[in-house]
Design a protein around this motif. Structure first.
Motif, mmCIF file in Angstrom:
data_model
loop_
_atom_site.group_PDB
_atom_site.id
_atom_site.type_symbol
_atom_site.label_atom_id
_atom_site.label_comp_id
_atom_site.label_asym_id
_atom_site.label_seq_id
_atom_site.Cartn_x
_atom_site.Cartn_y
_atom_site.Cartn_z
ATOM 1 N N CYS A 44 0.727 -1.033 -0.106
ATOM 2 C CA CYS A 44 -0.152 0.103 0.010
ATOM 3 C C CYS A 44 0.866 1.085 -0.078
ATOM 4 O O CYS A 44 0.533 2.108 -0.757
ATOM 5 N N ILE A 46 3.956 1.734 -0.825
ATOM 6 C CA ILE A 46 4.678 1.606 -2.224
ATOM 7 C C ILE A 46 3.674 2.341 -3.337
ATOM 8 O O ILE A 46 4.155 3.278 -3.989
ATOM 9 N N VAL A 47 2.625 1.748 -3.398
ATOM 10 C CA VAL A 47 1.660 2.221 -4.353
ATOM 11 C C VAL A 47 1.038 3.684 -4.287
ATOM 12 O O VAL A 47 1.201 4.353 -5.072
ATOM 13 N N SER A 50 4.373 5.919 -5.129
ATOM 14 C CA SER A 50 4.570 6.026 -6.718
ATOM 15 C C SER A 50 3.630 6.588 -7.477
ATOM 16 O O SER A 50 3.980 7.538 -8.222
ATOM 17 N N ASN A 51 2.379 6.487 -7.134
ATOM 18 C CA ASN A 51 1.454 7.041 -7.843
ATOM 19 C C ASN A 51 1.022 8.512 -7.571
ATOM 20 O O ASN A 51 0.720 9.529 -8.350
ATOM 21 N N ALA A 76 -2.799 6.728 -12.747
ATOM 22 C CA ALA A 76 -2.250 6.685 -11.409
ATOM 23 C C ALA A 76 -3.350 6.919 -10.348
ATOM 24 O O ALA A 76 -2.982 6.611 -9.176
ATOM 25 N N ASP A 79 -4.800 3.901 -9.356
ATOM 26 C CA ASP A 79 -3.910 3.264 -8.744
ATOM 27 C C ASP A 79 -3.499 3.588 -7.280
ATOM 28 O O ASP A 79 -3.551 3.024 -6.342
ATOM 29 N N GLY A 83 -4.687 1.759 -3.806
ATOM 30 C CA GLY A 83 -3.590 1.592 -2.530
ATOM 31 C C GLY A 83 -4.343 2.147 -1.441
ATOM 32 O O GLY A 83 -4.258 1.276 -0.494
ATOM 33 N N CYS A 286 -0.074 -5.653 -6.469
ATOM 34 C CA CYS A 286 1.034 -4.929 -6.912
ATOM 35 C C CYS A 286 0.997 -4.387 -8.296
ATOM 36 O O CYS A 286 1.935 -3.651 -8.633
ATOM 37 N N SER A 288 -0.737 -2.083 -9.239
ATOM 38 C CA SER A 288 -0.784 -0.828 -9.124
ATOM 39 C C SER A 288 0.641 -0.157 -8.955
ATOM 40 O O SER A 288 0.563 1.059 -9.026
ATOM 41 N N PHE A 289 1.593 -0.684 -8.661
ATOM 42 C CA PHE A 289 2.849 0.002 -8.456
ATOM 43 C C PHE A 289 3.721 -0.309 -9.274
ATOM 44 O O PHE A 289 4.948 0.361 -9.892
#
Length: 364
Positions: A44, A46-47, A50-51, A76, A79, A83, A286, A288-289
C-alpha cells in the motif's frame, strides 16, 4: 430462520454469512494474519508513494499536458485509489472482520472492486490511445482534451457501478446457497461476471498490443533500408521488451486472482481457494505500483521531473544557505536548454519528438 424482507437474511451478521459459506474468521490474530497485513501495508505505501509522484510530475511539467499523459495521470489516480482502498481493507480484515456491519463490509469490498476496475479500464484506454497514435503516424492523439476527460469520466462511472452492483442487489442476502466462499456476502454469479469481464478486457489489450507490435515491426523492416541493421534490431528489441513488460505484468498480477474467482464462482469445493485468496489479492494489488514503472518511469522527461520533485527539499535548503543551489540550478537550466534544442531522440524503445511543448512519446 430467515428474517427481514421475504426470505432474505437481512438482519443477520457478517459472521453468520462467513460461517454459512465455510470461511471461518478467528477472534485472535494468527501468524498468517500478521504476515498478510505486513505484506499488504508494505504494498500500500509503495503504491501510494509511486502514484502520488506520477500525479505530481504530470501536474508540475507542462510537457505532460497532452491526452496520453492525462490518461497516465488518471491511471495513477486509479492506482492511488486502489492503494488507499487496500489500506482501508488492511485495517478491516482478520479478526476485525467480525466487528463489521453488513454496510461496512459492502463498502470495504466495493472500494476494492471500484479501484481495481478503474485501474484495468485505464490500462485499456492507454492501449487504445497508443494504437490510434501509432497507426495514424502522429505526434499527438487526435483526441481533444474534452474527449479525454469524457473517457476518464466514463471509466470512473463504470468502475463505481461495478463497485455498487452487489450493494444494489447482486448479493446472496436472499439466497445462502449462492454465497461465495471468498466473499461470503457476494453471489458466486457476480464473481464469475466480474472475472470474465476483466479477462475480456485483458484479451482486448493483448489483441491491441499484438497488432501494434506487428505493425511497428513491419515498419521497422521498411525503415531498415535507410538505417543501420544495429538500430533496426535495437528498435525491435526495445519494442518487444516494452510490450512484454506490459502484458507480462498484467498476466502475472491478475491471472491467478481471476482464475481463483472463477473457481470460486463455479463452486469448486476441492480448489482450496481460501488458502491462496489473500496472497493473490496482494499480487493483484502489486500491479498498481508496476504501472507507474512501466508507463511512466521509462520516459526520460518523467524521470527528470521525479528527480526535481524528490530533490526539491534539498535544493530549497541549499538556496536558503546561499550559493550552491543557484549554481546547480543554472547548470540544470543550461542542460535543459541543450536538451530542448535537439530535434529527435530515441531512448528505451521510445521515439521522442522534441522542440519545446510539442514533445510527445510516439511509442511507450
Amino acid at each position: 430462520m430467515a428474517t427481514g424482507k421475504g426470505n432474505c437474511y437481512c438482519n443477520y451478521s457478517v459472521k453468520y454469512f462467513y460461517e454459512a459459506s465455510g470461511k471461518n474468521i478467528s477472534e485472535q490474530w494468527s501468524a498468517r494474519d500478521y504476515v498478510i497485513v505486513t505484506m499488504g501495508l508494505t504494498v500500500c505505501f509503495i503504491v501510494i508513494f509511486s502514484n502520488v509522484l506520477v500525479i505530481m510530475a504530470i501536474l508540475k511539467n507542462r510537457r505532460f499536458h497532452y491526452p496520453i499523459y492525462y490518461l497516465l495521470g488518471n491511471l495513477a489516480l486509479a492506482d492511488l485509489f486502489a492503494g488507499l482502498s487496500y489500506l482501508h481493507l488492511m485495517f478491516h480484515t482478520g479478526p476485525w472482520t467480525i466487528k463489521l456491519s453488513r454496510e461496512q463490509w459492502f463498502v470495504r469490498q466495493g472500494l476494492i472492486d471500484t479501484s481495481l476496475t478503474a485501474s484495468v479500464l485505464n490500462l485499456l484506454a492507454v492501449a487504445v490511445e497508443r494504437h490510434q497514435t501509432i497507426f495514424n503516424m502522429q505526434l499527438h492523439s487526435n483526441m481533444s482534451t474534452r474527449r479525454v476527460f469524457i473517457i476518464i469520466l466514463f471509466i470512473w462511472v463504470v468502475a463505481v457501478i461495478m463497485g455498487l452492483i452487489p450493494t444494489m442487489g447482486w448479493s446472496c442476502l436472499c439466497d445462502l446457497q449462492s454465497c461465495s466462499t471468498m466473499a461470503p456476502l457476494y453471489s458466486r454469479s457476480y464473481l464469475v461476471f466480474w472475472a470474465v469481464l476483466n479477462l475480456l478486457t485483458f484479451s482486448i489489450m493483448v489483441a491491441v498490443y499484438t497488432r501494434i507490435f506487428i505493425y511497428v515491426k513491419r515498419k521497422s523492416k521498411q525503415m531498415s533500408q535507410h538505417t543501420t541493421q544495429m538500430r533496426h534490431r535495437e528498435t525491435v528489441f526495445n519494442l518487444m521488451k516494452t510490450v512484454s513488460m506490459i502484458l507480462g505484468c498484467f498476466v502475472i498480477c491478475w491471472t491467478p486472482g481471476l482464475v481463483l474467482l472463477l473457481l470460486d464462482g463455479v463452486g469448486c469445493k476441492k480448489c482450496m481457494v481460501l488458502l491462496y485468496e489473500k496472497y493473490f489479492l496482494v499480487l493483484a494489488e502489486c500491479n498498481s505500483f508496476f504501472n507507474p514503472i512501466i508507463y511512466s518511469f521509462r520516459d526520460n522527461d518523467m524521470r527528470r521531473t521525479f528527480k526535481q520533485i524528490l530533490c526539491y527539499p534539498c535544493k530549497r535548503g541549499s538556496e536558503q544557505k546561499g550559493n550552491s543551489g543557484v549554481q546547480f540550478s543554472t547548470l540544470e537550466h543550461e542542460n535543459c536548454k541543450s536538451r530542448t534544442g535537439a530535434l529527435t531522440e530515441k531512448s528505451n524503445g521510445t521515439l521522442l519528438i522534441r522542440g519545446g511543448p510539442e514533445h510527445m512519446p510516439a511509442l511507450t
